[in-house]
Design a protein around this motif. Sequence first.
Motif, PDB file in Angstrom:
ATOM      1  N   LEU A 260     -43.343  73.622  26.968  1.00 38.85           N
ATOM      2  CA  LEU A 260     -42.300  74.120  26.059  1.00 38.85           C
ATOM      3  C   LEU A 260     -42.915  74.648  24.759  1.00 38.85           C
ATOM      4  O   LEU A 260     -42.543  75.725  24.276  1.00 38.85           O
ATOM      5  N   LYS A 261     -43.870  73.895  24.205  1.00 34.75           N
ATOM      6  CA  LYS A 261     -44.531  74.341  22.961  1.00 34.75           C
ATOM      7  C   LYS A 261     -45.156  75.711  23.169  1.00 34.75           C
ATOM      8  O   LYS A 261     -45.020  76.605  22.343  1.00 34.75           O
ATOM      9  N   LEU A 262     -45.860  75.866  24.294  1.00 33.72           N
ATOM     10  CA  LEU A 262     -46.537  77.139  24.539  1.00 33.72           C
ATOM     11  C   LEU A 262     -45.526  78.280  24.692  1.00 33.72           C
ATOM     12  O   LEU A 262     -45.690  79.352  24.106  1.00 33.72           O
ATOM     13  N   LYS A 263     -44.479  78.043  25.471  1.00 33.50           N
ATOM     14  CA  LYS A 263     -43.447  79.073  25.665  1.00 33.50           C
ATOM     15  C   LYS A 263     -42.860  79.507  24.342  1.00 33.50           C
ATOM     16  O   LYS A 263     -42.746  80.700  24.054  1.00 33.50           O
ATOM     17  N   GLU A 264     -42.447  78.542  23.541  1.00 35.83           N
ATOM     18  CA  GLU A 264     -41.623  78.921  22.395  1.00 35.83           C
ATOM     19  C   GLU A 264     -42.401  79.611  21.289  1.00 35.83           C
ATOM     20  O   GLU A 264     -41.840  80.447  20.594  1.00 35.83           O
ATOM     21  N   ILE A 265     -43.682  79.277  21.120  1.00 41.06           N
ATOM     22  CA  ILE A 265     -44.381  79.942  20.011  1.00 41.06           C
ATOM     23  C   ILE A 265     -45.332  81.042  20.456  1.00 41.06           C
ATOM     24  O   ILE A 265     -45.654  81.934  19.677  1.00 41.06           O
ATOM     25  N   SER A 266     -45.827  81.000  21.706  1.00 38.94           N
ATOM     26  CA  SER A 266     -46.776  82.051  22.111  1.00 38.94           C
ATOM     27  C   SER A 266     -46.136  83.049  23.071  1.00 38.94           C
ATOM     28  O   SER A 266     -46.746  84.061  23.399  1.00 38.94           O
ATOM     29  N   TYR A 267     -44.928  82.729  23.546  1.00 35.11           N
ATOM     30  CA  TYR A 267     -44.189  83.596  24.487  1.00 35.11           C
ATOM     31  C   TYR A 267     -44.938  83.766  25.801  1.00 35.11           C
ATOM     32  O   TYR A 267     -44.756  84.761  26.504  1.00 35.11           O
ATOM     33  N   ILE A 268     -45.778  82.801  26.127  1.00 36.28           N
ATOM     34  CA  ILE A 268     -46.448  82.810  27.429  1.00 36.28           C
ATOM     35  C   ILE A 268     -45.611  81.966  28.386  1.00 36.28           C
ATOM     36  O   ILE A 268     -45.139  80.878  28.013  1.00 36.28           O
ATOM     37  N   HIS A 269     -45.443  82.462  29.572  1.00 34.85           N
ATOM     38  CA  HIS A 269     -44.709  81.700  30.571  1.00 34.85           C
ATOM     39  C   HIS A 269     -45.479  80.432  30.936  1.00 34.85           C
ATOM     40  O   HIS A 269     -46.679  80.501  31.230  1.00 34.85           O
ATOM     41  N   ALA A 270     -44.820  79.311  30.890  1.00 33.05           N
ATOM     42  CA  ALA A 270     -45.498  78.046  31.198  1.00 33.05           C
ATOM     43  C   ALA A 270     -44.522  77.115  31.893  1.00 33.05           C
ATOM     44  O   ALA A 270     -43.324  77.111  31.598  1.00 33.05           O
ATOM     45  N   GLU A 271     -45.055  76.343  32.827  1.00 35.60           N
ATOM     46  CA  GLU A 271     -44.228  75.364  33.539  1.00 35.60           C
ATOM     47  C   GLU A 271     -44.920  74.008  33.474  1.00 35.60           C
ATOM     48  O   GLU A 271     -46.136  73.927  33.637  1.00 35.60           O
ATOM     49  N   GLY A 272     -44.139  72.979  33.289  1.00 39.50           N
ATOM     50  CA  GLY A 272     -44.659  71.619  33.399  1.00 39.50           C
ATOM     51  C   GLY A 272     -44.153  71.005  34.688  1.00 39.50           C
ATOM     52  O   GLY A 272     -42.974  71.178  35.034  1.00 39.50           O
ATOM     53  N   TYR A 273     -45.039  70.327  35.406  1.00 37.64           N
ATOM     54  CA  TYR A 273     -44.627  69.676  36.656  1.00 37.64           C
ATOM     55  C   TYR A 273     -45.212  68.285  36.735  1.00 37.64           C
ATOM     56  O   TYR A 273     -46.322  68.045  36.231  1.00 37.64           O
ATOM     57  N   PRO A 274     -44.509  67.398  37.434  1.00 34.20           N
ATOM     58  CA  PRO A 274     -45.177  66.153  37.817  1.00 34.20           C
ATOM     59  C   PRO A 274     -46.220  66.534  38.875  1.00 34.20           C
ATOM     60  O   PRO A 274     -45.882  67.235  39.840  1.00 34.20           O
ATOM     61  N   ALA A 275     -47.464  66.134  38.660  1.00 37.55           N
ATOM     62  CA  ALA A 275     -48.579  66.681  39.440  1.00 37.55           C
ATOM     63  C   ALA A 275     -48.358  66.567  40.955  1.00 37.55           C
ATOM     64  O   ALA A 275     -48.779  67.438  41.715  1.00 37.55           O
ATOM     65  N   GLY A 276     -47.682  65.521  41.383  1.00 39.04           N
ATOM     66  CA  GLY A 276     -47.472  65.309  42.821  1.00 39.04           C
ATOM     67  C   GLY A 276     -46.499  66.294  43.452  1.00 39.04           C
ATOM     68  O   GLY A 276     -46.396  66.374  44.681  1.00 39.04           O
ATOM     69  N   GLU A 277     -45.767  67.020  42.607  1.00 40.25           N
ATOM     70  CA  GLU A 277     -44.795  67.994  43.124  1.00 40.25           C
ATOM     71  C   GLU A 277     -45.430  69.343  43.455  1.00 40.25           C
ATOM     72  O   GLU A 277     -44.809  70.184  44.121  1.00 40.25           O
ATOM     73  N   MET A 278     -46.648  69.557  42.978  1.00 36.74           N
ATOM     74  CA  MET A 278     -47.261  70.887  43.143  1.00 36.74           C
ATOM     75  C   MET A 278     -47.259  71.356  44.591  1.00 36.74           C
ATOM     76  O   MET A 278     -46.954  72.507  44.897  1.00 36.74           O
ATOM     77  N   LYS A 279     -47.592  70.418  45.480  1.00 33.71           N
ATOM     78  CA  LYS A 279     -47.743  70.818  46.884  1.00 33.71           C
ATOM     79  C   LYS A 279     -46.407  71.153  47.535  1.00 33.71           C
ATOM     80  O   LYS A 279     -46.366  71.649  48.655  1.00 33.71           O
ATOM     81  N   HIS A 280     -45.309  70.889  46.856  1.00 32.86           N
ATOM     82  CA  HIS A 280     -43.992  71.178  47.432  1.00 32.86           C
ATOM     83  C   HIS A 280     -43.477  72.554  47.030  1.00 32.86           C
ATOM     84  O   HIS A 280     -42.277  72.803  47.069  1.00 32.86           O
ATOM     85  N   GLY A 281     -44.357  73.409  46.595  1.00 32.12           N
ATOM     86  CA  GLY A 281     -43.932  74.781  46.278  1.00 32.12           C
ATOM     87  C   GLY A 281     -44.734  75.447  45.183  1.00 32.12           C
ATOM     88  O   GLY A 281     -45.364  76.480  45.410  1.00 32.12           O
ATOM     89  N   PRO A 282     -44.758  74.826  43.983  1.00 30.89           N
ATOM     90  CA  PRO A 282     -45.373  75.529  42.850  1.00 30.89           C
ATOM     91  C   PRO A 282     -46.843  75.885  43.058  1.00 30.89           C
ATOM     92  O   PRO A 282     -47.337  76.829  42.432  1.00 30.89           O
ATOM     93  N   ILE A 283     -47.535  75.190  43.926  1.00 26.78           N
ATOM     94  CA  ILE A 283     -48.964  75.478  44.126  1.00 26.78           C
ATOM     95  C   ILE A 283     -49.171  76.925  44.595  1.00 26.78           C
ATOM     96  O   ILE A 283     -50.226  77.516  44.379  1.00 26.78           O
ATOM     97  N   ALA A 284     -48.135  77.508  45.164  1.00 22.71           N
ATOM     98  CA  ALA A 284     -48.211  78.906  45.598  1.00 22.71           C
ATOM     99  C   ALA A 284     -48.424  79.859  44.411  1.00 22.71           C
ATOM    100  O   ALA A 284     -48.877  80.985  44.588  1.00 22.71           O
TER     101      ALA A 284
END
Length: 380
Positions: A256-280
């Motif tokens: 959220l900090k990165l998104k709001e001040i640098s306007y870079i797209h960023a996502e936070g995930y619980p690390a174990g969820e990566m393999k359920h989609g976001p790892i793509a």
Amino acid sequence: EKQGFKHFMLKEIYEQPGVVRACLEAYFDGEWAATDANKSPIHLGLAPELLADLQHIQIVACGTSWHAGLVGKYLLEQLAGVPTTVHYASEFRYAPAPITPNTLTIGVTQSGETADTLAALEMEKKRRSSFTQPELQSRLLGITNRPESSLGDLVPNIIDTHAGIEIGVAATKTFVAQVMAFYGLALDLTDRRQAKSPEQLEEILVGLRQLPAQMEVVLESQERYIEELAHDFAETQDFIFLGRGINFPIALEGALKLKEISYIHAEGYPAGEMKHGPIALLDAKVPVVAIAMPGAVYEKVLSNAQEARARDARLIGVTPMDEQEAADTFDTLIPVPHVDELLSPILTVIPLQLLAYHIAARRGLDVDQPRNLAKSVTVE
Ligand code: F6R
């Protein structure tokens, strides 16, 4: 007014050790005496009946305050053993959970003026007026940096977060202060419910008291380095932040900090969820920042990070100074002092704040007043 800092945000990041000291002084006094079960060093100034016979806690908040609520949930459940749910205030107000007598509702808002959070609490106050006992009607608590706010008028119990006025739009010191309020509340409830021994509670308190000096170590040893590191991300368009357990909300906060001040797209995930989609999403152009602190999920986070490495992502680890395994896993290390996982969010959030700050400052952006954002959101 900026006292030599280029932006208020950086000044406020540096004020955080002092804010944690102020919270420690305000909430705790003395120690847990093993010999005197009635003597508690916690002084939150709450009505005694507020915390009696609780079966459930529900937290309502927005943005960064919602992240503090998620850290709070971890503490309230894992220390005090009270089932806790965390809601976006903007969602809760239109789809509230069914009301139960022994639920405590906590609103977290640094400004005390956020419209959705106030509306959710107002609704809750109205719903609770159907109970006949006055102590059930007033089971509402606010955690705020401004007790004199609209929130202060609305709820009968307040924990003041003692952060001092925050000028930067991006919340930093008020976040660590909210998390400190949750340590206070969770330890108080743990003690009342005798969910841990006085010795265990005292050990946590001793750890909390070491945090300000450890925060100073992070600031002194890492700020310059992170400023340099920020150069590497001049062209970066996406970031992933990973954490687990009590550091999952910190991953969300870093994004959220990165998104709001640098306007870079960023996502936070619980690390174990990566393999359920976001790892793509991962490839060599998407850096991954992982928070890996020794404790229940340390090995798990490291192995989740390895999975990201296999996708050529650059791996940046926020991890203790002395851990060889982490050093072998990450391409880039941002070391922090070795602390108990339970206390680590107060330290691990700092490098993420600094990273967001320096990336935005390097891009020449208006860090203290990012586009489209206001310090307090008083409209729905
Ligand atoms: C993020 C930020 C916002 C606020 C949110 C809630 O840096 O500042 O996400 O956290 O608008 O504000 P308060 O805590 O005043 O209710």
